[in-house]
Structure formats: C-alpha cells, structure tokens
Design a protein around this motif. Structure first.
Motif, PDB file in Angstrom:
ATOM      1  N   GLN A  77      44.143  18.593  28.985  1.00  0.00           N
ATOM      2  CA  GLN A  77      45.340  19.420  29.103  1.00  0.00           C
ATOM      3  C   GLN A  77      45.098  20.779  29.756  1.00  0.00           C
ATOM      4  OE1 GLN A  77      44.577  18.016  25.965  1.00  0.00           O
ATOM      5  NE2 GLN A  77      46.461  17.302  25.002  1.00  0.00           N
ATOM      6  N   SER A  78      46.063  21.148  30.609  1.00  0.00           N
ATOM      7  CA  SER A  78      46.180  22.475  31.191  1.00  0.00           C
ATOM      8  C   SER A  78      44.946  22.919  31.957  1.00  0.00           C
ATOM      9  CB  SER A  78      46.522  23.517  30.115  1.00  0.00           C
ATOM     10  OG  SER A  78      47.035  24.678  30.712  1.00  0.00           O
ATOM     11  N   THR A  79      44.272  21.959  32.586  1.00  0.00           N
ATOM     12  CA  THR A  79      43.200  22.332  33.509  1.00  0.00           C
ATOM     13  C   THR A  79      43.817  22.516  34.895  1.00  0.00           C
ATOM     14  OG1 THR A  79      42.703  19.978  33.592  1.00  0.00           O
ATOM     15  CG2 THR A  79      41.247  21.364  32.288  1.00  0.00           C
ATOM     16  N   SER A  80      44.834  23.353  34.912  1.00  0.00           N
ATOM     17  CA  SER A  80      45.561  23.615  36.153  1.00  0.00           C
ATOM     18  C   SER A  80      45.210  24.987  36.705  1.00  0.00           C
ATOM     19  CB  SER A  80      47.069  23.551  35.874  1.00  0.00           C
ATOM     20  OG  SER A  80      47.406  24.393  34.786  1.00  0.00           O
ATOM     21  N   ARG A  81      44.166  25.580  36.172  1.00  0.00           N
ATOM     22  CA  ARG A  81      43.820  26.938  36.580  1.00  0.00           C
ATOM     23  C   ARG A  81      42.742  26.954  37.643  1.00  0.00           C
ATOM     24  NH1 ARG A  81      46.476  30.382  33.583  1.00  0.00           N
ATOM     25  NH2 ARG A  81      45.274  32.212  34.212  1.00  0.00           N
ATOM     26  N   GLY A  82      42.750  28.027  38.410  1.00  0.00           N
ATOM     27  CA  GLY A  82      41.710  28.281  39.380  1.00  0.00           C
ATOM     28  C   GLY A  82      41.056  29.615  39.084  1.00  0.00           C
ATOM     29  N   VAL A  83      39.951  29.866  39.761  1.00  0.00           N
ATOM     30  CA  VAL A  83      39.170  31.083  39.566  1.00  0.00           C
ATOM     31  C   VAL A  83      38.987  31.770  40.911  1.00  0.00           C
ATOM     32  CG1 VAL A  83      36.898  31.996  38.920  1.00  0.00           C
ATOM     33  CG2 VAL A  83      37.937  30.175  37.570  1.00  0.00           C
ATOM     34  N   VAL A  84      39.177  33.093  40.927  1.00  0.00           N
ATOM     35  CA  VAL A  84      38.798  33.901  42.083  1.00  0.00           C
ATOM     36  C   VAL A  84      37.585  34.723  41.674  1.00  0.00           C
ATOM     37  CG1 VAL A  84      39.553  35.524  43.857  1.00  0.00           C
ATOM     38  CG2 VAL A  84      41.239  34.132  42.669  1.00  0.00           C
ATOM     39  N   GLY A  85      36.461  34.553  42.390  1.00  0.00           N
ATOM     40  CA  GLY A  85      35.241  35.298  42.105  1.00  0.00           C
ATOM     41  C   GLY A  85      34.956  36.296  43.213  1.00  0.00           C
ATOM     42  N   PHE A  86      34.499  37.515  42.842  1.00  0.00           N
ATOM     43  CA  PHE A  86      34.285  38.584  43.819  1.00  0.00           C
ATOM     44  C   PHE A  86      33.541  39.727  43.139  1.00  0.00           C
ATOM     45  CE2 PHE A  86      38.255  38.935  41.577  1.00  0.00           C
ATOM     46  CZ  PHE A  86      38.396  40.272  41.256  1.00  0.00           C
ATOM     47  N   VAL A  87      33.176  40.730  43.902  1.00  0.00           N
ATOM     48  CA  VAL A  87      32.649  41.966  43.334  1.00  0.00           C
ATOM     49  C   VAL A  87      33.808  42.941  43.231  1.00  0.00           C
ATOM     50  CG1 VAL A  87      31.095  43.917  43.674  1.00  0.00           C
ATOM     51  CG2 VAL A  87      30.319  41.597  44.203  1.00  0.00           C
ATOM     52  N   SER A  88      34.020  43.469  42.028  1.00  0.00           N
ATOM     53  CA  SER A  88      35.207  44.262  41.739  1.00  0.00           C
ATOM     54  C   SER A  88      35.113  45.679  42.307  1.00  0.00           C
ATOM     55  CB  SER A  88      35.421  44.352  40.227  1.00  0.00           C
ATOM     56  OG  SER A  88      36.400  45.328  39.911  1.00  0.00           O
ATOM     57  N   PRO A  89      36.168  46.153  42.966  1.00  0.00           N
ATOM     58  CA  PRO A  89      36.198  47.540  43.421  1.00  0.00           C
ATOM     59  C   PRO A  89      36.347  48.547  42.282  1.00  0.00           C
ATOM     60  CG  PRO A  89      37.953  46.232  44.465  1.00  0.00           C
ATOM     61  CD  PRO A  89      37.359  45.393  43.386  1.00  0.00           C
ATOM     62  N   LEU A  90      36.683  48.082  41.083  1.00  0.00           N
ATOM     63  CA  LEU A  90      36.752  48.958  39.916  1.00  0.00           C
ATOM     64  C   LEU A  90      35.407  49.091  39.229  1.00  0.00           C
ATOM     65  CD1 LEU A  90      40.105  47.877  38.202  1.00  0.00           C
ATOM     66  CD2 LEU A  90      39.638  50.080  39.277  1.00  0.00           C
ATOM     67  N   THR A  91      34.709  47.975  39.038  1.00  0.00           N
ATOM     68  CA  THR A  91      33.484  47.969  38.244  1.00  0.00           C
ATOM     69  C   THR A  91      32.213  47.928  39.083  1.00  0.00           C
ATOM     70  OG1 THR A  91      33.294  45.555  38.074  1.00  0.00           O
ATOM     71  CG2 THR A  91      34.766  46.651  36.497  1.00  0.00           C
ATOM     72  N   ASN A  92      32.323  47.533  40.348  1.00  0.00           N
ATOM     73  CA  ASN A  92      31.180  47.309  41.241  1.00  0.00           C
ATOM     74  C   ASN A  92      30.283  46.186  40.736  1.00  0.00           C
ATOM     75  OD1 ASN A  92      29.806  47.836  43.664  1.00  0.00           O
ATOM     76  ND2 ASN A  92      28.282  49.110  42.623  1.00  0.00           N
ATOM     77  N   GLY A  93      30.823  45.343  39.853  1.00  0.00           N
ATOM     78  CA  GLY A  93      30.073  44.211  39.339  1.00  0.00           C
ATOM     79  C   GLY A  93      30.823  42.916  39.570  1.00  0.00           C
ATOM     80  N   PHE A  94      30.185  41.803  39.176  1.00  0.00           N
ATOM     81  CA  PHE A  94      30.833  40.506  39.332  1.00  0.00           C
ATOM     82  C   PHE A  94      32.120  40.462  38.521  1.00  0.00           C
ATOM     83  CE2 PHE A  94      31.705  36.235  37.707  1.00  0.00           C
ATOM     84  CZ  PHE A  94      31.946  35.581  38.905  1.00  0.00           C
TER      85      PHE A  94
END
Length: 618
Positions: A77-94
């Motif tokens: 159930q509800s495996t309808s999600r996706g993920v966006v991965g990046f380096v954050s401009p707020l945290t400078n981390g993953f």
C-alpha cells in the motif's frame, strides 16, 4: 555479493547532462539493490558518487536525483511516493525530500529507478523523460509561471494529457529562494517535495520542470499472490489507525497537539494557544466550513488529502494546509484568520515555497523586529498577528522583493546578518527550521532533531510514537529509540512508502511484516535484522556525506538556544526543555549505539560492518 537483479526493478539509472543534452544509462547492480533497496538509498548513493564534498549546492557539479523504489506499482500500500535527493542550500548537507501523487509511479513505468540531472542548462528548460530516454526542451516561455500553471503548460506542450506527469518549480525556485520546493499537480492529488530547497537547486540548473511520460515497464513480483494477501491482511488495521487522517487530513493534529501544550506559539516563545484560537485553525473547522473533496495519491485508501475553497480569497479547489504548515503560519505567527492563512499557504504552493521553513523564518523575523533587532522601516509586515502581511510576505519572498530578499535566505543566514542576540530566537538545527513537533516537549525529538541528517525535519526520528507516550518525557533508552526510528524512516523512504500508511498499517518500527513484504516482492531471503541494517546503512551513508562536507559532527549535532536554555513557560508541558548537559549525555549514548566516534563520525569498523567500504573508496 552475486546474483541477478529481481524483475521488480526496472533496473536502470538515467543520467541527463543539461549542458550538452547528452543522456547515458547505467545498470543498477544486484549488490546495490540489496544494499540500498531504492528511493532514498539510491538517491544518497548518487549524491555521494557524483557531488564533490566541497561543491556548493548551486554549483554545476551538484546533482538532483529523482528516485523510486522496488515497491512502486505493487500491491504494497501507498508506495506511490518518489524521492528527490540533492545537497541542500539551507544545510549544505545531503537532503532527501519525498512526494506523492502519480509522478513516481509514472517514473517507475519508464524502467528508470533513478533519474540524475547533471550540470546547468544554457537557458530555462524542462526535462522530458520517457522509456526511450530524455530530451531537454525550451521553457523560456514559462519563466515566472507558478507551479500549477507550469505543470499544465508542460502537459499541453507534450500533447499527451494525463499520460505525462510533471513536477515543477515556481518563481521561488527560479530566484533560488533557499527553501524553494517542487510541486507535482497529479491527476489524483498534489505532491510536494517540500523541504530542503529542491526547487532552488533545480532553479540553479535552469530547469523549470521535469516531465515523465508513462512507459510499458511493469514490475514482476517473486510472489504476487503472497504480497497481495499480506497487503490485504493489513488493510483493516490501516483504516482503523488512520481514521483521523481520513476525516481531517494532518490538520486534525492541531487540537490534540495544542492540548498537550506542545504547539509552538509566537516563534516558540510558548507552546500553547487559547482553545478558541486552535479551534479556529483546526482540521475540524476546515472540514466543516471549507473542505470540498478528499484526494489521494495513487494506490492509497487513506485519502488524507483535501481540497478547500474560499470564495472571499478567490480560491477554488486549493490544497488544504497540512498540520506542519498550519503551525508555521498560524500559532507561530499569532495569526488565526484561517481564510488569510489558507491564502498564504496556497500562494506558497503556487510560488514554490516550503511553508515550514518560510513560516518559521517569518516568525523569527517578527520576533527580531519585536526585540528591536530589525529596523522599524525595514518592512510594514513584521508585526505578530498581521494576517494580511503574511500573505504579502509570501509574494515578496518568492520574488526576493524588499524584506523578502532576506527572508529567502532562511532564518539562520538572516540571523548572521543581525546582532549576535538574534541567534537566541532561532528555531531549528543544522540550518533547517524545525517542524511542528516540540524539541522541548518531546525528548525523542530533542536527540532526533540534533542528530538528523536533514536537521529540523520530523521525517528522520518520528514523533508519532512519542505522542503515544513513548520516549516523550524520558531520556532513558531514548538515544537508541531515535537511532532505530531513523533506520525505520530511511528504510521507508527507500521503499518509497508513505509514512502515514507504514505507521498505521505495517508498524512504527522495522518488523517481520516489512521483511516479508520485501522478500515476497524480490525473492530475497532477508532476515528482519538485515532489513533494519538496510535502513542503518542508508542513514550512515547520509552521515558520511555530511561528515565529509563538514556539516556533521558533535558541534553541529545541537539544538537552538531556546530549546536548551528556556523551559516551556506554561501549559501542560511547563518546565520541559533539553539543557546542554542532557543533550551531551544523549549524544554520547547515541554515538556509542551507532558505532560512531566521540565526534560523531562512523568508525572504520562500522563502515566495514555496513558494507560501505567500497562506497568510501570511490
């Protein structure tokens, strides 16, 4: 590790080079599938592999990775999600930000588990992905367009209607507002990759949107009947446990959290508002007066999404504000005019702004103004309680106009531009503003926020068990609870299952049911311990990224001043806070449990145990 890739995977990574227009594909190794599972795990590996540790989030060498998991398009159930991965401009981390709707399932049908955008396009563009690859299209005519209009315009450009699924940045992303988000206008419900600044990173690449055309790939399960039976068996518990979400959406949390005395008020100066104020912005009021329909992501029976209409604000079928958004734009602001609040939230969705970071940043600015740290002539909209000003500040932030240019940098960078006293009024960690779950009133959130990969996100350590009394007011065993909750969320984001459905239907921690579902889908023979180790491995990979970027250590694993120095002044949670010595004790216990050194770095033995040596060697 040997073996073949289970046919539940499409099996390919698509690399799109925005500067040249070149695309290449890469096969996913069976070893990586078993080590990282999908979704968040694949996204973290992509960032680790391709982004130099000293790269700025807005550098051309940074990447944006869209990932799906092995359970998309299955009965789970509800495996309808996706993920966006990046380096954050707020945290400078993953950072990984998840979203629902229909885009992730459409991506799965292309056979590309991971779409990685590299470089910078020469002009404003959108990326179109199909099972045949990708092409880069001119989007200069879409400059300044809001997220909803952009999704429609790209679909019209492609001429394939609802076979094309679009996620887009708004003006805030184009202007690199550091917490700009992405919105997917799905045919069933909107999906928002809300936190961390994915829209800003996409904007820095001159990309306005990503469109996916449905393909022909369909996953083959090792035991489809078995997985379907397992999912059906969980449906009763799922529906019982999510009754509040079905009725009110997450807005239904306003009254109960306020009754606990753990709802941030006036930039978290206190944590309870008057009953009538909470009721005015509650899920019950929204349901009674403004909700027009329930909406849902693909393959989900919970239907926690809602649309609202407010004729006086010119709003028809707008997305309902979530609980996190209501906290950030009502009690934190001392604004209880729900019509104006809904207008501000709708503007944020359309302009492409994370409502949590934006709302908390505005609340921070309002307290600094109240304390005399911001000049009176800086803006006419910085008084607590100013509902009209809240709406105007959303516009100004997206366009970096006036005070909006400073607000667009987030509260931590804003604080650095003010007098030293300003940092006492911050409400966040690692550069990310806190979500609605009290780090003073919930001990699990104290250590959870402090050690979170993402900083002030409630999707690392989960608040849900704590509202049931588990590790809410004790530090005994709480560091281990926080760490294991982080394993659970990393696993869930790698499966790409909605957190509400996993907690309501499958369990709030890794258990045999998750093991069985994964094995039924893949044909693997994982033990429950090995399944939890996947989550642990992914979380440690995220930590390695942040350690190497210099943003994760004992000094940065901390909480803001008010959380550690000012007890909650009144209400049911009066006196609660997390003093520095308490946090220090919890960190020591947390690091020991994790196998990290005293500065919070995974030891060589831990890296070897989690089979991450080859990753580190790349």
């Amino acid at each position: 590790m040997t073996g073949t890739l289970p046919p539940v995977y499409g099996g390919e990574i698509l690399h799109v080079h925005l500067d040249s227009g070149e695309t290449t594909t890469e096969a996913i190794s069976p070893a990586d599938a078993r080590r990282f599972l999908g979704g968040n795990g694949f996204a973290a590996k992509a960032v680790y592999d391709h982004v130099p540790a000293d790269a700025d989030p807005f550098d051309a060498s940074s990447v944006v990775a869209f990932a799906v998991g092995p359970m998309n398009l299955t009965p789970f159930q509800s495996t309808s999600r996706g993920v966006v991965g990046f380096v954050s401009p707020l945290t400078n981390g993953f950072f990984d930000s998840t979203f629902g709707g229909t885009f992730p399932q459409a991506q799965k049908t292309t056979g590309y588990e991971l779409i990685v955008l590299h470089g910078v396009a020469d002009e404003l563009s959108y990326v179109h992905v199909s099972e045949d690859g990708a092409r880069i299209e001119d989007a200069t005519d879409f400059a300044g367009m809001d997220t909803y209009k952009t999704c429609t315009a790209v679909r019209d450009e492609e001429g394939r209607g609802h076979e094309t699924h679009v996620i887009a940045a708004g003006p805030a992303g184009e202007n690199q507002v550091r917490y700009a988000c992405l919105l997917h206008d799905g045919k069933l419900r909107e999906g928002v990759a809300g936190r961390g600044g994915s829209g800003a990173v996409l904007g820095s690449k001159n990309v306005k949107a990503v469109a996916v055309r449905e393909g022909e790939f369909s996953p083959e399960l090792a035991d489809e009947d078995g997985l379907r039976e397992a999912a059906t068996g969980r449906m009763g518990d799922l529906l019982r446990e999510t009754e509040m979400l079905q009725e009110y959406g997450t807005a239904g949390l306003v009254n109960p959290v306020n009754e606990m005395g753990k709802l941030g008020r006036r930039n978290n100066q206190s944590e309870q508002v008057a009953d009538d104020e909470a009721e005015a912005v509650s899920g019950e009021t929204l349901k009674s007066d403004y909700v027009t329909e329930d909406t849902t992501c693909a393959n989900c029976a919970v239907r926690c999404g809602k649309h609202v209409s407010v004729q006086s604000e010119g709003m028809t079928e707008a997305k309902i504000p979530e609980f996190e958004s209501l906290y950030a734009t009502t009690s934190m602001q001392e604004v209880y005019d729900i019509k104006r609040v809904m207008k501000a939230n709708d503007l944020c969705d359309r302009l492409g702004i994370d409502t949590i970071s934006w709302g908390v940043t505005v609340a921070f600015a309002r307290e600094c103004y109240e304390k005399g740290l911001i000049d009176e002539d800086a803006s006419p909209y910085l008084e607590f309680g100013d509902a009209d000003g809240l709406v105007e500040l959303a516009r100004q932030t997206a366009h970096r106009d006036g005070i909006g240019d400073t607000l667009a940098e987030g509260s931590f960078r804003m604080s650095a531009s003010l007098a030293e006293e300003a940092d006492r009024y911050l409400h966040g960690s690692k550069g990310l503003e806190f979500a609605a779950h009290s780090p003073r009133g919930l001990k699990g959130m104290s250590i959870g926020y402090a050690t979170a990969t993402r900083g002030g996100s409630h999707h690392d350590t989960r608040p849900t068990p704590q509202y049931g009394g588990e590790h809410a007011e004790t530090t005994e065993g709480t560091p281990e609870f926080a760490a294991r909750s982080q394993h659970f969320t990393a696993l869930g984001d790698s499966l790409t299952q909605c957190r509400f459905v996993s907690e309501g239907g499958w369990g709030k921690e890794v258990n045999d049911r998750y093991r069985d579902a994964i094995n039924l889908a893949t044909g693997w023979d994982l033990t429950t311990e090995e399944v939890e180790t996947i989550g642990e491995r992914v979380y440690n990979l995220e930590r390695l990224i942040n350690v190497e970027r210099g943003v994760a250590n004992r000094e940065t694993d901390t909480l803001s001043y008010r959380v550690m120095q000012e007890p909650i002044p009144d209400g049911p949670a009066e006196g609660m806070y997390c003093p520095p010595e308490e946090l220090d004790r919890m960190l020591t216990e947390y690091y020991a449990f994790r196998g990290w050194d005293e500065d919070g770095k995974p030891t060589d033995d831990t890296v070897a145990r989690l089979d991450l040596e080859s990753i580190r060697a790349n």
